[in-house]
Design an enzyme around this catalytic site. Structure first.
Site: not given
Length: 780
Positions: A25, A43
């Site tokens: 990320r 996520n």
């Protein structure tokens, strides 16, 4: 920052694979900033989901670099993108994790990255000498995960509240430790301690770094002591690998007479002092997985002879945790680092259990207070033809998914008895567990049960059926039978081996399967192990096998290879055991010889087998390499080591007969010729090499006969005997000369450690075809 000069678009992107807990990320965040993309990333149970908005060419470059420049620990299996409506959103953010159907893949445990290693030994860094340094590019993953999604609250780091400095790193998208779930420092993180077997602290790590503790541990090792070291997936037992007396002491305490110990060296330069290491082997050793790699010994070596007696190889690894680096650097050429367990027990990983099990072995315990949630032993690899071959697939590689040839229903496969692993499948992915051990007692069975429960939880897989070995007496079979409400599929052992190799090579249709191992329950009630099969996932046909011989004494023949030597001699016409003048029979009494002869004559307690592994045992005994073994496969391993020391193209003869429509490979002519050489005083290494040559030639000859019958040109090689480098290389060369396409294992072990994958694919194929048949019937 990019300036938009064209029409603005917005895309939605789903990324699957190992993309959680690896800095994915923050990587997306930085990539979006580079291309002037606005949007968000989060996520999900399926992997990572993101939306990006920007100029079309910038989005195209952004999408390209998601795969091309992914973080080092990421393993992307798919990227799916679609164009959606523009929102005019400004900036890019990282959103909290979301729920939903899970198909995410969890990252394996990883070594220390170069950045963290540099900080570890930098006196100016706040994590100087801190044994738990990590970032998004390294550190523990699979072993500390308790649930999904992969967030700190679902790891064993939950109890360690981050200090202000660590929290600032954790929340900074530009920082290497952004959302690094095990993030910690000496102020707020785990600590090491030196304990005795009662759990009393002999010395504790003040200030978190534990420098005094490390010095005391090093001092113990330098004085020849035995230290239990808590690692990533469990405890190791460590001694100075150059101290002959210390290694002998460890062998006595662990009651491990001859099986080689693994050793850990601080760097490649140290390894070069005692073993030869190719470029491929160096890459494997230095990779983030940190496996044990089998390396040829150098003639002159500082390593104690008792580390790997009567073996041409050392099992070597590099440090896999900061604690290992701190123990080894500037202190030792190498340390023995063998699994912390008792015989036939799984590796100890819970602190109290480790102290109980290892109390009579370790002098002290170098422990810490970061809990290991999942035990995981070391992976073992050897290299041949420039490619890695797994002997054990475990820490560092589990639970990476293996792509299957086709989608299938979810299956739980529970493997066999030896070198047990389990496998779960989801759609077109198989997830093979870490090494569990030999299922011979309640402790290893409990380990299997824990492993299944954990994998089902973190992968969110609910199997539709369970696959197990055909053998009714395996503990894994009993476990499968006792599972409530799950249909069961019994899979023949060697069919599973064949399917395992086919699946990892994405083969469809039929192939010739050459399956050589020690023991497998056959469809006819005999012990199979030298099989030539034809078929695919749905079914197989036994086209040929090695000639059946007796196993005098059953399992005792496995432990005492001289029994197999007598069995093969009996089959070749030798009937007077009392008169035999063989070195391997020197300590076999006249009474025992008579008993074995009567056993073979009457067929009492002498089940029949086609096992190739037992033939290697017999030859090992005849050449006086090994008449009794102390660990599984020892006779064949030492026979291969002897053969590697000689060079010859000579082959012993063999014959092929046909019986009841099957081809029977008869190696008696080879043994007769070998006995002649023995009488003539031919060097044992030459005879060992001739035998390997003859086995490769015989295997290729059988495949040629089968191709003439069936027209099949593809051959898969599987089974534990194909861990033998000489045999594999010789067989590959001869099959290539005959223009066969040959497929070997690369992703899972050829031995029983890969069995569960084959079971899962066979069961999934059978279930898929049954569902199709039902659907067709309903349409009629």
């Amino acid at each position: 920052m990019f300036v938009s000069n064209g029409p603005v678009e917005r895309i939605r992107v789903e990324v699957e694979g190992i993309v959680q807990g690896v800095g994915f990320r923050p990587f997306i965040y930085r990539l979006a900033a580079r291309y002037g993309i606005s949007g968000w990333v989060r996520n999900t149970p399926a992997g990572v989901l993101l939306e990006g908005e920007g100029e079309r060419s910038h989005l195209s470059a952004f999408l390209r670099d998601i795969s091309a420049q992914a973080p080092p620990l990421a393993a992307i299996s798919s990227v799916h993108s679609e164009t959606i409506s523009v929102t005019g959103e400004g900036g890019f953010s990282i959103l909290p994790s979301s729920g939903g159907e899970n198909s995410a893949q969890i990252s394996p445990d990883c070594d220390v990255c170069e950045d963290c290693l540099r900080e570890l030994f930098d006196p100016r860094d706040r994590r100087y000498l801190y044994p738990f340094i990590n970032c998004t590019n390294c550190g523990p993953r699979y072993s500390i995960i308790t649930a999904i999604p992969y967030d700190r609250r679902f790891t064993t780091m939950e109890r360690f509240a981050m200090c202000a400095d660590c929290r600032a790193e954790y929340e900074d998208p530009a920082n290497r430790r952004f959302h690094a779930q095990p993030n910690a420092c000496p102020v707020c993180g785990p600590r090491i301690a030196l304990l005795d077997s009662s759990g009393r602290e002999v010395m504790q790590g003040g200030g978190g770094r534990g420098h005094d503790v490390l010095l005391a541990a090093v001092n113990l090792l330098q004085r020849g002591g035995v230290l239990a070291v808590k690692g990533i997936g469990g405890y190791h037992l460590a001694v100075d690998a150059c101290n002959e007396e210390a290694v002998a002491n460890l062998r006595r305490r662990k009651q491990r007479d001859e099986k080689p110990f693994a050793i850990m060296a601080p760097d490649l330069a140290r390894i070069d002092s005692f073993a030869r290491c190719s470029e491929t082997e160096q890459r494997l050793l230095g990779g983030p997985e940190r496996p044990i790699v089998l390396l040829p010994k150098r003639e002159a070596t500082p390593i104690a002879s008792l580390v790997a007696p009567d073996n041409g190889y050392f099992g070597v690894m590099l440090p896999s945790t900061p604690l290992h680096h701190l123990l080894l650097r500037n202190n030792f050429i190498a340390l023995v680092m063998t699994s912390g367990n008792q015989s036939d027990e799984p590796i100890a990983y819970r602190d109290s259990e480790a102290r109980e099990q290892l109390a009579g072995i370790a002098d002290l315990f170098l422990a810490h207070d970061r809990e290991i949630h999942v035990r995981s032993d070391d992976s073992i690899i050897r290299v041949f033809h420039g490619s890695p071959l797994f002997l054990r697939r475990s820490r560092g590689y589990v639970p990476r998914g293996i792509r299957l040839p086709a989608e299938q229903p979810s299956v739980l496969a529970v493997g066999g008895e030896l070198k047990a692993t389990v496998c779960l499948t989801r759609n077109d992915r198989a997830f093979l567990s870490q090494h569990i051990g030999d299922l011979k007692n309640s402790a290893t069975l409990r380990s299997l049960e824990e492993c299944v429960a954990h994998l089902e939880k973190i992968l969110e897989i609910r199997p539709a059926l369970v696959a197990h070995d055909l053998h009714p007496d395996y503990l894994s079979t009993a476990y499968a039978v006792d599972l409530p409400d799950l249909p069961r599929v019994a899979v023949q052992h060697h069919h599973a081996h064949m399917a395992s190799c086919m699946a990892e090579n994405s083969l469809e249709g039929e192939a010739i399967g050459v399956i050589f191992d020690g023991t497998g329950y056959g469809l006819d009630g005999t012990v199979w192990g030298g099989e030539f099969l034809v078929g695919g996932y749905r079914e197989f046909r036994r086209q040929g096998h090695m000639r059946l011989v007796a196993l005098p004494g059953g399992d005792a023949a496995v432990r005492e290879p001289y029994r197999m030597a007598l069995s093969y001699l009996f089959d070749a016409g030798e009937r007077d055991f009392a008169a035999l003048q063989l070195s391997c029979l020197g300590d076999v009494s006249a009474q025992e010889r008579h008993l074995l002869q009567r056993m073979l004559e009457r067929g009492i307690n002498a089940p029949l087998t086609s096992s190739c592994g037992r033939l290697f045992d017999a030859v090992s005994a005849l050449l006086d390499v090994r008449s009794r073994i102390t660990y599984e496969g020892q006779a064949a391993i030492e026979l291969e080591a002897l053969a590697e020391s000689a060079v010859t193209d000579r082959e012993y003869p063999f014959s092929v007969e046909e019986f009841a429509g099957r081809l029977i490979l008869d190696m008696r002519p080879a043994l007769v010729e070998l006995l002649k050489d023995l009488a003539l005083g031919v060097p044992r290494a030459i005879m060992a090499r001739c035998f390997h040559n003859s086995m490769a030639a015989a295997t290729a000859g059988m495949c040629e006969r089968i191709r003439c019958r069936n027209g099949l040109n593809r051959v898969v090689l599987s089974g534990g005997v194909f861990q033998n480098k000489l045999l594999v290389e010789g067989t590959l060369n001869r099959l290539a000369e005959l223009d066969f396409q040959v497929f070997t294992h690369r992703l899972v072990p050829p031995g029983d450690g890969g069995l569960a994958l084959g079971q899962a694919v066979i069961a999934g194929c059978m279930r898929r075809e049954a569902e199709r048949s039902t659907e067709l019937e309903m349409l009629r």
